[in-house]
Design an enzyme around this catalytic site. Structure first.
Site, short mmCIF file in Angstrom:
data_model
loop_
_atom_site.label_atom_id
_atom_site.label_comp_id
_atom_site.label_asym_id
_atom_site.label_seq_id
_atom_site.Cartn_x
_atom_site.Cartn_y
_atom_site.Cartn_z
N HIS A 1 0.84 -1.20 0.00
CA HIS A 1 0.00 0.00 0.00
C HIS A 1 0.87 1.24 0.00
O HIS A 1 1.96 1.24 0.58
CB HIS A 1 -0.93 0.03 1.23
CG HIS A 1 -2.08 0.95 1.04
ND1 HIS A 1 -2.02 2.28 1.34
CD2 HIS A 1 -3.32 0.72 0.53
CE1 HIS A 1 -3.18 2.84 1.04
NE2 HIS A 1 -3.98 1.92 0.55
N GLU B 1 -7.90 -5.05 -0.62
CA GLU B 1 -8.46 -5.81 -1.75
C GLU B 1 -8.42 -7.31 -1.53
O GLU B 1 -9.18 -8.06 -2.14
CB GLU B 1 -7.71 -5.47 -3.06
CG GLU B 1 -7.65 -4.00 -3.39
CD GLU B 1 -8.98 -3.40 -3.76
OE1 GLU B 1 -10.01 -3.87 -3.25
OE2 GLU B 1 -8.99 -2.44 -4.55
#
Ligand code: CMC
Length: 377
Positions: free
Chosen positions: A256, A314
């Site tokens: 991320h 996700e």
């Protein structure tokens, strides 16, 4: 110009103040409208989350009823928009392309100029656009929205035409609340940039949909599910991860820009998925998911010892949405169904205290060319 400092990807650069959501990437914390995501996600209805973002407070019971009714009243799409979606489906277009076309046409027949009303209408209509496309794409007739159902339940109803299962509604609602807003992510930045020119919200959301589509942002959960289903079949998580990393590819669902810990949204969604799968026939699939995460995080830390590559939102999005029955082709579009609440709230916030978003670039091209007519080049 050499005197300008370059911030590739605007990494770490703050360009707006917001009261909508805040991220502490080092601690792995996310606050949405004043609530830790862990508290909001499982308790709120999606309508409450959107009210919270628009009004900076939770609604009273009568206010919630009236907001629900307002949202439910805007769910129908004009015939012309349905035609666009039918054509997108006939031409086998991706769900995000169809959504972009549908959103761009969504203000046909709409004479609303009040930005809060346009924002509410956009939140209301996105599920209808996605579901209409999906029904046509899968060779069935669209299912008309039902005003007696909440936002999440009605989305499931329009996708399937079946009475929605309460556990699936709660799972989906938890997902919608978890991803409704997330600081100045790429698509939200696009939306704010568009309205910062004093353009309109439909244009802003159309641009945001385009930004969300990419695999570095919202496009990852479909590939994550394919990866998990493949590993569930072979039972070889380690082989899959090693092969992916050795071929130079990124492992979808990990890493991320802001978090250096496990994404807090992954924790919320993994708990929701665990609850959901506990009572389902696919419990063994969820065991594969959890085992895969452990293997992947360990191998990623060997692969990049100096960069924390942890699980992002996700990864468990794929597991949860698959469980509640959202087709994998619609994972990213379902992300948009939630995030439109955040996009539009950011647009309203930007409009209320606007400053044109206009960064600068560093020119690295030639400076000493001299013009020659075409026949002399
Ligand atoms: N698998 C393998 N290597 C990775 C991964 C990954 N998932 N993520 C980053 N790296 C490596 C990357 O190759 C780079 O290595 P090097 O320095 O040798 O080139 C290093 O880690 C730093 O990566 P970066 O691209 O500079 O980091 P970023 O902050 O620009 O990217 C990211 C963040 C999410 C785009 C990236 O981690 C990624 O591509 N992840 C996989 C796709 C994914 O899961 N996307 C969903 C993102 S979360 C949804 C959201 O919040 O919008």
């Amino acid at each position: 110009m050499a005197d300008k400092e370059l911030h590739r990807g605007l990494d770490g650069i703050a360009v707006a103040e917001t009261r909508l959501s805040g991220i502490d990437g080092a601690a792995g914390e996310l606050v949405i409208g004043g609530f830790p995501v862990e508290e909001l996600a499982g308790n709120a209805s999606y309508e409450e989350s959107v009210f919270l973002l628009f009004d900076d407070r939770l609604p009273t019971e009568p206010e919630l009823e009236s907001f629900r009714a307002e949202l439910a009243g805007y769910r129908e799409i004009p015939e012309e928009v349905e035609q666009v979606l039918r054509r997108a489906a006939r031409e086998d277009r991706d769900a995000m392309d169809a959504l972009r076309m549908g959103v761009a046409a969504a203000d046909l027949g709409l004479d609303a100029t009040d930005p809060t009303e346009v924002a509410t209408r956009l939140v209301s209509v996105l599920p209808t656009i996605v579901a209409t496309y999906w029904r046509c794409r899968s060779g069935r007739e669209p299912v008309r929205p039902r005003a007696d159902l909440g936002h999440a339940a009605n989305y499931l109803w329009m996708l399937t035409g079946d009475e929605p299962d309460p556990a699936a509604v709660r799972g989906l609602e938890t997902y919608l609340n978890t991803v409704v807003d997330h600081g100045l992510n790429a698509s939200t930045f696009v939306a704010r940039s568009v309205v910062s020119t004093e353009s309109d919200l439909v244009s802003a959301v159309t641009g945001a949909v385009g930004s969300l589509k990419g695999p570095l942002h919202g496009g990852a959960p479909g590939p994550v599910l394919e990866m998990l289903l493949a590993v569930h079949e072979t039972g070889d998580a380690e082989g899959y991860v090693r092969e992916t990393l050795a071929s130079g590819e990124r492992l979808m669902g990990f890493g991320h820009r802001v978090y250096r810990t496990r994404d807090p949204r992954a924790a919320v969604l993994s708990r929701a998925a665990e609850r959901f799968y506990a009572d389902s026939d696919e419990r063994a699939f969820f065991e594969t998911v959890e085992a895969f995460e452990e293997v992947a995080v360990a191998l990623l830390s060997e692969h990049k010892p100096d960069r924390a590559l942890e699980t992002n939102v996700e990864f468990y999005t794929a597991a949860l949405l698959h469980g509640v029955g959202i087709p994998r082709e619609l994972f990213t579009a379902t992300f948009a169904v939630s995030r439109v609440g955040g996009w539009t709230a950011h647009c309203l916030e930007q409009r209320a205290d606007n400053k044109l978003i206009r960064p600068v670039s560093v020119y690295v091209g030639d400076r000493d060319r001299s013009w020659k007519p075409a026949n002399e080049r």
